[in-house]
Motif scaffolding. Sequence first.
Motif, PDB file in Angstrom:
ATOM      1  N   ARG A   1       6.251   7.384  54.992  1.00  0.00           N
ATOM      2  CA  ARG A   1       5.762   6.053  55.382  1.00  0.00           C
ATOM      3  C   ARG A   1       5.869   5.061  54.229  1.00  0.00           C
ATOM      4  O   ARG A   1       6.218   3.905  54.418  1.00  0.00           O
ATOM      5  CB  ARG A   1       4.304   6.175  55.859  1.00  0.00           C
ATOM      6  N   ALA A   2       5.551   5.515  53.037  1.00  0.00           N
ATOM      7  CA  ALA A   2       5.653   4.613  51.884  1.00  0.00           C
ATOM      8  C   ALA A   2       7.119   4.231  51.628  1.00  0.00           C
ATOM      9  O   ALA A   2       7.419   3.093  51.260  1.00  0.00           O
ATOM     10  CB  ALA A   2       5.055   5.294  50.651  1.00  0.00           C
ATOM     11  N   PHE A   3       8.048   5.183  51.827  1.00  0.00           N
ATOM     12  CA  PHE A   3       9.447   4.896  51.586  1.00  0.00           C
ATOM     13  C   PHE A   3       9.984   3.878  52.602  1.00  0.00           C
ATOM     14  O   PHE A   3      10.819   3.035  52.280  1.00  0.00           O
ATOM     15  CB  PHE A   3      10.237   6.212  51.685  1.00  0.00           C
ATOM     16  N   GLN A   4       9.437   3.979  53.800  1.00  0.00           N
ATOM     17  CA  GLN A   4       9.852   3.012  54.834  1.00  0.00           C
ATOM     18  C   GLN A   4       9.445   1.592  54.429  1.00  0.00           C
ATOM     19  O   GLN A   4      10.220   0.644  54.559  1.00  0.00           O
ATOM     20  CB  GLN A   4       9.220   3.394  56.167  1.00  0.00           C
ATOM     21  N   LYS A   5       8.220   1.451  53.955  1.00  0.00           N
ATOM     22  CA  LYS A   5       7.758   0.148  53.490  1.00  0.00           C
ATOM     23  C   LYS A   5       8.579  -0.321  52.302  1.00  0.00           C
ATOM     24  O   LYS A   5       8.880  -1.514  52.160  1.00  0.00           O
ATOM     25  CB  LYS A   5       6.293   0.208  53.117  1.00  0.00           C
ATOM     26  N   MET A   6       8.943   0.614  51.408  1.00  0.00           N
ATOM     27  CA  MET A   6       9.709   0.249  50.211  1.00  0.00           C
ATOM     28  C   MET A   6      11.091  -0.274  50.601  1.00  0.00           C
ATOM     29  O   MET A   6      11.618  -1.200  49.982  1.00  0.00           O
ATOM     30  CB  MET A   6       9.850   1.489  49.324  1.00  0.00           C
TER      31      MET A   6
END
Length: 964
Positions: free
Chosen positions: A253-258
């Motif tokens: 999920r964090a990578f998607q936001k990044m």
Amino acid sequence: MEKIKRYFHKSLARQFIGLMGGFIAIFFVGASLLLFYQQSTTNDFERKREQIEKKEKYVEQLDRAFTQAFLDVRGYLAFGRKEFKQSVFRQKEAVLLTLKQLKPLAHTTEDQQFLDAADSFATYYFDQLVKQAIMEFENGNIQAVLKISENGGTAAIEQFQRQLMDYHQTLKTQLDDEYVNFITKQTKSQMAFVGLILLILLVLMIIIRMMTKQIGKPLTEFAIAAEKFANDEEYREWPLLSERNDEIGKLSRAFQKMIYSIQEKEENLVAQNEELLAQQDELESQQAELEQALEMMQLREQELKRRNDFINGLSNSLKKQEVLDSIVCNMCKVMDADRGMIVLLNEQKSHSAFGLSEQGVQQFLAYMDNGLSQRLLKTKQSFAVKRELPASEKSYYEETLYSYDLLLPVLSAEQEVEAVMMFSRFSGEFLPYEIEEYERLAKQVSISLQKIRLYEESEKDRRMTQDILNNIQEGIQLVDRNGVNLMMNTQLANFLKVDVNTISQTPYEQWKELLLQKVVDEKNLSQYLDNVLFHAGNEIKSFTYHVKDEKKVIQMYAEPLYRGTERFGMIFVHRDITKEFEVDQMKSEFVSTVSHELRTPLSSVLGFTELMLNKELKPERQRKYLTTIYQEAKRLTALINDFLDVQRMESGRQTYDKKYEDIVPIIQNVIETQKVNTAIHQFVVEKETDRTIVLGDRDKLAQVFTNLISNAVKYSPDGGTVTVRIYEQGDRLNIDVVDEGLGIPAEAMPHLFTKFYRVDNSDRRRIGGTGLGLAIVKEIVKAHDGEVTITSEVKKGSTFTVRLPLVAVEMDHGSDAQTDRGVSVIIVEDDRNLASLLEAELSDSGFNVKSFKNGKEAIEAMKAMKPAAVVLDIMLEEGEMSGWDVLKEMKVDKELSSIPIVISSALEETEKGLTLGASDYLVKPYQPSQLSKTILQILLKQERHGEILVPVTDEYDRDEEKSE
């Protein structure tokens, strides 16, 4: 359970920790069990091995003790030396102690059986076998000793030694069995450990498989998506967002936001990147300039460091070789030279080299007077040389190489070449500005060498001065005007118990305190030191002090030292005047004593002579006065004779006419003479032995006992009994002279036999005397190979003991053998002159002597005469028999085997002679009287067993007739 499951699903770390915790718990439990089993096995083996090793140690101690005892018994039976006998009983104690230590370790049947056997054998060997053998040997029954050995003694020893070896082998077998058992258990433990490792590996593989399934597959999918994004492919939803609640789900999920953020800022970053590239080009240009400047700074810093090291090397030491090593090493660093050398143009050609072999150094030194060095010495100018390197210097290089050599002169203050320096480098030639700089460094070297030369000269002078002072017997000290110690020799330093090197520059108060601690009169010595150091007008130049706890007297001199008219220091000299002080005291006492001793009898002689000349006296009074004059004249004569005797003894001119004398008549005559001089003393002679013959001068021995008995009378002013006790002690005849007089203080004992010494006591001063009597006694007794000692108690009396060598002489008037000349002795000696000398000596001692040159003739005479003793030379020129042959033939013949033999030879083969059966062995040259004493002692031993009588001298016969 569900909560726990959710707890672990939320975190990969928790899952990993849970699995690893179970794995570690299984590992530690299994490992702990195996370690406990292995440690228990090891401890059990160590305990058993330690017990067996202790048993082996004690068994070895028993073996050594018994072996030493066997050797000592055999040595004692072979040579009869007491130390062997004493060693046997020491070994017995060692055996009993070892058995006592072994007893607590006897846990097995074999141990107990061996302990009982060893205890039984020790009791039998030491208490029965050894005791009986020594007793028979000391009684002279050699056959009985052999019989003891044959009747089971040797068999018992051999049996015990076999038991000892069997038991020792049993212990080794036990140790080997325990070791095999220990190895077996260790092998089982290791196999169990291998099984545990295999189990742990299996569990670990299961854990890895589980973690790979939980982590590896999602990470692979995540990596594929990230790679697509990196390759600018179209973005799509991540498949893990809705499936996982752990760190991987959060990461997705964090990578998607990044990704959303990166896409928004990518354009801005591209623009900024172009700007940064332009700035980077400018910074790289500036960095290159800074690196070039930094490199120049570092080179300059290294150069300054090398120069600083060079200067420090010149100034940090005054030792020539250290400075030379520093010069050549630091110059090579400064010049970037690969090798170099410096040579001083002195007689020793002191030198140092860097990067050169010893052969190269010696070659340079050998050709100093020609070639390039000669050019340098003539021109006194530096120069550089380029030369092609020979093959011996090129190592593995094949191409042409060059060496650039620079020769530098070191000029003294007089512009003379005092040293030559030569340096070589391969990197490049020496530039002119470099040569100028190196010449300036050579001037620094010249200054340093000049400083070292001055230091060596001053150090040489200082060492010479110190050596001179150290070899002077007096203590010498040099101080400055303030009393600071500048120099002190070893004699004074040893007296103060300090190190001569550390006492230098010691303040006045410190060394003064050290000196005052040694003296008795501290206050006056302190005043004296203060006066001579700080009061220049004081004329006191010397001071005498006494040393504490020592009978030493020191005279201290002080002399000022000047440089021109200015005083710069003071020299103190400490001279030991103990002997002079004691001599002065003795002289004063001697003059006083002699004046009194001489005036008293002279006054009597003069007074009575004047009466007889001026008055008419009756005959009985005249006789009385003449008797007094005669006695006083004898007293004066005795006093003068004492002085002359002491002088002759000290100069070594005193002669002695020694003969075999009976000490009893001599003492009785002295006592009879002393009875005339006293009416309040009783004299008792206690004769505790019949063996009273000594070898001595009759008159001198009489003088000894006259002095001792007269002293006993003189120092017993209230009367009492004077006892003379005569007794044996070993091979000495002891004569005690005991009085009941004043006694002697303990502090006077060490000085009692010193010339002119008299005890400082009013009672004794009133008695009088010169203090020579006991000194004469000591010298005479010493000349007779004896000694004199004293024991005393104040107010209870004194005992003087004279110990003289005892000569065994007995008289048997009923024996036909003594009516002629005495027992016979045969001399076998091919040297006629020596034979005559020995014959005369033995004849004077009362023997009937015959001599032979030939061994066969001597043996025939022995069979006919049956002599009491034989004196045998080893090297016989006449005949076919040597002395060894005569000795062997005598020992084989039953009639001659018991005759004592004294070997007289220049060959030092004492051990061989005694082993073959000789009674004694005298190595030529020796005093002829020593032969008489040796034969007398041998015959004495036989006489004690009823075999023979000892000869008697004619002088002894006459003394016996007088006593009868």
